[in-house]
Design a protein around this motif. Structure first.
Motif, PDB file in Angstrom:
ATOM      1  N   LEU A  52     -46.369 -45.297 -60.280  1.00  0.00           N
ATOM      2  CA  LEU A  52     -46.046 -46.167 -59.131  1.00  0.00           C
ATOM      3  C   LEU A  52     -46.480 -47.370 -59.160  1.00  0.00           C
ATOM      4  O   LEU A  52     -45.881 -48.624 -58.915  1.00  0.00           O
ATOM      5  CB  LEU A  52     -46.531 -45.445 -57.667  1.00  0.00           C
ATOM      6  N   THR A  53     -47.774 -47.325 -59.568  1.00  0.00           N
ATOM      7  CA  THR A  53     -48.420 -48.794 -59.778  1.00  0.00           C
ATOM      8  C   THR A  53     -49.719 -48.614 -60.505  1.00  0.00           C
ATOM      9  O   THR A  53     -50.393 -47.422 -60.849  1.00  0.00           O
ATOM     10  CB  THR A  53     -49.005 -49.312 -58.386  1.00  0.00           C
ATOM     11  N   ASP A  54     -50.019 -49.580 -61.095  1.00  0.00           N
ATOM     12  CA  ASP A  54     -51.503 -49.734 -61.860  1.00  0.00           C
ATOM     13  C   ASP A  54     -52.551 -50.468 -60.967  1.00  0.00           C
ATOM     14  O   ASP A  54     -53.542 -50.697 -61.444  1.00  0.00           O
ATOM     15  CB  ASP A  54     -51.192 -50.760 -63.029  1.00  0.00           C
ATOM     16  N   LEU A 216     -54.283 -69.772 -59.064  1.00  0.00           N
ATOM     17  CA  LEU A 216     -53.672 -68.613 -60.061  1.00  0.00           C
ATOM     18  C   LEU A 216     -53.543 -67.378 -59.267  1.00  0.00           C
ATOM     19  O   LEU A 216     -54.588 -67.134 -58.331  1.00  0.00           O
ATOM     20  CB  LEU A 216     -54.775 -68.304 -61.347  1.00  0.00           C
ATOM     21  N   ASP A 217     -52.411 -66.651 -59.362  1.00  0.00           N
ATOM     22  CA  ASP A 217     -52.678 -65.309 -58.947  1.00  0.00           C
ATOM     23  C   ASP A 217     -53.082 -64.582 -60.218  1.00  0.00           C
ATOM     24  O   ASP A 217     -52.047 -64.398 -60.775  1.00  0.00           O
ATOM     25  CB  ASP A 217     -51.386 -64.828 -58.461  1.00  0.00           C
ATOM     26  N   ALA A 218     -54.157 -64.221 -60.043  1.00  0.00           N
ATOM     27  CA  ALA A 218     -54.819 -63.978 -61.541  1.00  0.00           C
ATOM     28  C   ALA A 218     -55.092 -62.271 -61.566  1.00  0.00           C
ATOM     29  O   ALA A 218     -55.881 -61.949 -62.626  1.00  0.00           O
ATOM     30  CB  ALA A 218     -56.216 -64.610 -61.477  1.00  0.00           C
ATOM     31  N   MET A 256     -57.069 -62.841 -55.922  1.00  0.00           N
ATOM     32  CA  MET A 256     -57.226 -62.006 -56.934  1.00  0.00           C
ATOM     33  C   MET A 256     -57.269 -60.422 -56.171  1.00  0.00           C
ATOM     34  O   MET A 256     -57.779 -60.413 -55.244  1.00  0.00           O
ATOM     35  CB  MET A 256     -58.722 -61.923 -57.582  1.00  0.00           C
ATOM     36  N   SER A 257     -56.632 -59.500 -56.898  1.00  0.00           N
ATOM     37  CA  SER A 257     -56.896 -58.026 -56.498  1.00  0.00           C
ATOM     38  C   SER A 257     -57.774 -57.495 -57.619  1.00  0.00           C
ATOM     39  O   SER A 257     -57.166 -57.382 -58.699  1.00  0.00           O
ATOM     40  CB  SER A 257     -55.586 -57.176 -56.494  1.00  0.00           C
ATOM     41  N   ALA A 258     -58.931 -56.953 -57.174  1.00  0.00           N
ATOM     42  CA  ALA A 258     -59.912 -56.299 -58.183  1.00  0.00           C
ATOM     43  C   ALA A 258     -59.243 -54.754 -58.588  1.00  0.00           C
ATOM     44  O   ALA A 258     -60.083 -54.049 -59.300  1.00  0.00           O
ATOM     45  CB  ALA A 258     -61.145 -56.106 -57.534  1.00  0.00           C
ATOM     46  N   LYS A 259     -58.081 -54.483 -57.932  1.00  0.00           N
ATOM     47  CA  LYS A 259     -57.607 -53.109 -58.327  1.00  0.00           C
ATOM     48  C   LYS A 259     -56.596 -53.080 -59.350  1.00  0.00           C
ATOM     49  O   LYS A 259     -56.296 -52.140 -59.882  1.00  0.00           O
ATOM     50  CB  LYS A 259     -56.705 -52.755 -57.386  1.00  0.00           C
ATOM     51  N   LYS A 260     -56.681 -54.417 -59.950  1.00  0.00           N
ATOM     52  CA  LYS A 260     -55.827 -54.321 -61.600  1.00  0.00           C
ATOM     53  C   LYS A 260     -56.957 -54.517 -62.731  1.00  0.00           C
ATOM     54  O   LYS A 260     -57.513 -53.708 -62.793  1.00  0.00           O
ATOM     55  CB  LYS A 260     -54.666 -55.499 -61.455  1.00  0.00           C
ATOM     56  N   ASP A 261     -56.943 -55.454 -63.224  1.00  0.00           N
ATOM     57  CA  ASP A 261     -57.562 -55.624 -64.403  1.00  0.00           C
ATOM     58  C   ASP A 261     -59.229 -55.332 -64.335  1.00  0.00           C
ATOM     59  O   ASP A 261     -59.799 -54.798 -65.143  1.00  0.00           O
ATOM     60  CB  ASP A 261     -57.569 -57.032 -65.117  1.00  0.00           C
ATOM     61  N   VAL A 405     -36.713 -50.659 -62.773  1.00  0.00           N
ATOM     62  CA  VAL A 405     -37.709 -49.760 -62.158  1.00  0.00           C
ATOM     63  C   VAL A 405     -38.918 -49.745 -63.131  1.00  0.00           C
ATOM     64  O   VAL A 405     -38.862 -49.946 -64.578  1.00  0.00           O
ATOM     65  CB  VAL A 405     -36.882 -48.256 -62.630  1.00  0.00           C
ATOM     66  N   ARG A 406     -39.827 -49.989 -62.542  1.00  0.00           N
ATOM     67  CA  ARG A 406     -41.282 -50.335 -63.127  1.00  0.00           C
ATOM     68  C   ARG A 406     -42.020 -48.974 -63.385  1.00  0.00           C
ATOM     69  O   ARG A 406     -42.278 -48.297 -62.325  1.00  0.00           O
ATOM     70  CB  ARG A 406     -42.222 -51.401 -62.376  1.00  0.00           C
ATOM     71  N   LEU A 407     -42.169 -48.725 -64.700  1.00  0.00           N
ATOM     72  CA  LEU A 407     -43.182 -47.588 -64.863  1.00  0.00           C
ATOM     73  C   LEU A 407     -44.613 -48.269 -65.114  1.00  0.00           C
ATOM     74  O   LEU A 407     -44.567 -48.574 -66.300  1.00  0.00           O
ATOM     75  CB  LEU A 407     -42.678 -46.709 -66.110  1.00  0.00           C
TER      76      LEU A 407
HETATM   77  N1  F0G Z   1     -50.382 -60.261 -56.631  1.00  0.00           N
HETATM   78  C1  F0G Z   1     -49.939 -59.471 -57.754  1.00  0.00           C
HETATM   79  C2  F0G Z   1     -49.174 -60.468 -58.840  1.00  0.00           C
HETATM   80  C3  F0G Z   1     -49.825 -58.113 -57.576  1.00  0.00           C
HETATM   81  O1  F0G Z   1     -49.186 -57.391 -58.589  1.00  0.00           O
HETATM   82  C4  F0G Z   1     -50.297 -57.500 -56.360  1.00  0.00           C
HETATM   83  C5  F0G Z   1     -50.456 -56.393 -56.130  1.00  0.00           C
HETATM   84  C6  F0G Z   1     -50.898 -58.512 -55.413  1.00  0.00           C
HETATM   85  C7  F0G Z   1     -50.863 -59.768 -55.496  1.00  0.00           C
HETATM   86  C8  F0G Z   1     -51.512 -57.931 -54.100  1.00  0.00           C
HETATM   87  O2  F0G Z   1     -52.721 -57.169 -54.270  1.00  0.00           O
HETATM   88  O3  F0G Z   1     -52.352 -54.811 -53.790  1.00  0.00           O
HETATM   89  O4  F0G Z   1     -54.587 -55.974 -54.068  1.00  0.00           O
HETATM   90  O5  F0G Z   1     -53.190 -56.388 -52.049  1.00  0.00           O
HETATM   91  N2  F0G Z   1     -49.513 -55.533 -56.914  1.00  0.00           N
HETATM   92  C9  F0G Z   1     -49.619 -53.992 -56.910  1.00  0.00           C
HETATM   93  C10 F0G Z   1     -48.393 -53.504 -57.793  1.00  0.00           C
HETATM   94  C11 F0G Z   1     -49.523 -53.373 -55.526  1.00  0.00           C
HETATM   95  O6  F0G Z   1     -48.225 -52.340 -57.564  1.00  0.00           O
HETATM   96  O7  F0G Z   1     -48.212 -54.195 -58.682  1.00  0.00           O
HETATM   97  P1  F0G Z   1     -53.096 -55.927 -53.496  1.00  0.00           P
END
Ligand code: F0G
Length: 471
Positions: A52-54, A216-218, A256-261, A405-407
């Protein structure tokens, strides 16, 4: 890297495991029907491979768990805050760093501080929450990717680039209405595609000419830097942190979302050089997120992010990370299933519109494919198309630029055999693509409908008009 062997291995071994619940196709058909054919509504125990998501779904390292034990929960001035600040500034040396609980909180604060009705915010492509936060303030979100960025089958090394001529034209006409220009690295909604440093420099030059700040949305900066390292002339000998700092030096700030990289399960930040804007943002932060030295996070989260930031710029990790995504994409492509090319950094994007030409965009081919992958093999992807982007603030509905559809591949979480299973399921579903139904929405909220809308499959020859409830 200088090994004589070709196989790129995971640069880690497994230290703690989580069980997967094996389900039957019959169980899954019931579960998805009860979920209103919306994969966000499923109990995650009913999902076998969760793509669903990374975001926030990566496996933390031994050293991140150890860092969590160092978490200091002082309300103000926690040592964990300083550890976090130093790790962020090592890569992004902005004057002000404002922690938030995740990326969209940073967006909300920034756009509340700068965006007002009548303003327009360009981006290579806004992510869904970014677009929603822009529109929520009454401003207009405009996507300006290069033309190749809208054509799934067209190869380009930096398909995430912004269309500089289009940006120039917009700024020439309306610079006074543009409070900020955004560039998303990598371009998530456009296929996880990277942006070149050269393109960023071009955006910077335009921002300078029209005196507009660049942010940047980094979220996936490390993956973007890896692509720059391997694809952009002049960067082959530069270290990843060095490339990241160069990208940061071209901007005035970032969300920035620290939940990604950064390999954390929660967290984010907002950073900038402008003192007055930072003060406005901090005042909003205190209102909704918390004191500026923790901003909606526990001290232990700040520690996990700081350690993750050090790990995610490791070239061995990035080489494995990008190659493992490419491995999935290449295999699906070899089976003749249409995907966005080249393969992006964090995800493979299936081109549902091309695979299911019998389903018109307003009957949601991406949703149909996503549901079929779940029913067949318990794989959960996400529609990035007309469900996500087709409805506009005025209530009208039009086809999105693409129906994908994103995997998405969680970081360090699944092994190669999990991915081989995904390849097998995608191939089997694609083989019976012409039998998949279109869908109609039976219930939807006014914004970000993909999270909660409920759907119904249409009979295969249907042109039934949509009757739906807005909630
Ligand atoms: N910007 C981008 C490019 C993102 O991919 C996301 C989140 C956000 C901002 C928002 O960050 O989730 O911490 O509030 N993308 C997730 C995804 C949810 O599944 O691609 P967040």
């Amino acid at each position: 890297m200088d090994s004589e062997f070709r196989t790129i291995i995971e640069p880690f071994r497994i230290h703690s495991v989580e069980p997967l619940r094996i389900t039957t196709a019959e169980h899954r058909r019931t579960a998805i029907r009860e979920a209103g054919y919306n994969l966000f509504n499923l109990h995650a125990d009913d999902v076998l491979i969760d793509l669903l998501t990374d975001s926030g779904t990566g496996a933390m390292s031994r050293d991140q768990w150890a860092a969590i034990q160092h978490g200091d929960e002082s309300y103000a001035g926690s040592p964990s805050w300083y550890v976090f600040l130093e790790a962020v500034r090592e890569l992004f040396p902005f004057r002000h760093v404002i922690p938030t609980h995740q990326g969209r909180a940073a967006e909300k604060i920034l756009f509340s501080a700068i965006g007002v009705p009548g303003k327009v915010i360009p981006n290579n492509t806004h992510f869904d929450t970014t677009r929603a936060n822009v529109e929520f303030t009454g401003a207009e979100a405009v996507d300006l990717p290069i033309p190749e960025g809208r054509q799934p089958a067209v190869e380009h090394p930096f398909k995430g680039n912004m269309d500089l001529a289009a940006l120039d034209a917009l700024l020439a006409e309306r610079a006074a209405d543009v409070p900020v220009v955004f560039v998303t690295i990598t371009n998530n909604s456009g296929g996880g595609q990277p942006v070149s440093v050269e393109n960023l420099r071009g955006v910077r030059a335009l921002c300078d000419r029209y005196a507009v700040p660049l942010f940047l949305d980094a979220c996936r900066f490390a993956e973007n830097a890896w692509f720059v390292h391997v694809r952009e002339a002049g960067y082959e000998d530069r270290s990843i942190p060095d490339i990241v700092r160069e990208m940061a030096s071209l901007a005035d700030g970032m969300t920035m979302s620290a939940k990604k990289d950064p390999l954390a399960n929660i967290g984010g930040w907002l950073a900038m050089n402008d003192d007055a804007l930072a003060e406005r943002c901090r005042n909003l932060l205190i209102l909704t997120e918390g004191f500026p030295t923790y901003g909606g996070l526990a001290g232990r989260d700040l520690e996990a992010i700081a350690q993750g930031l050090r790990e995610c710029v490791d070239p061995h990790y990035l080489r494995y990370r990008i190659r493992s995504t490419e491995y999935l994409g290449e295999a699906i492509d070899r089976q003749g299933v249409p995907i966005v090319k080249p393969v992006g950094g964090h995800a493979v994007y299936l081109d549902a519109r091309a695979l299911l030409p019998h389903i018109p965009p307003l009957q949601f081919p991406g949703q149909s494919l996503a549901v079929a992958l779940y029913e067949a093999g318990g794989i959960r992807g996400v529609e990035i198309g007309t469900v996500m982007f087709g409805r506009h603030p005025d209530g009208t509905e039009t086809p999105a630029a693409m129906d994908l559809v994103r995997l998405a591949i969680p970081r360090r979480t699944y092994t190669q055999s999990h991915i081989d299973y995904v390849i097998e399921v995608v191939t089997a579903v694609a083989a019976r693509a012409e039998g998949l139904p279109g869908y109609r929405i039976v219930q939807e909220p006014p914004a970000l409908r993909h999270f909660t809308a409920r759907f119904e499959p249409l009979p295969n020859d249907s042109t039934a008009p949509a009757e739906r409830v807005s909630v």
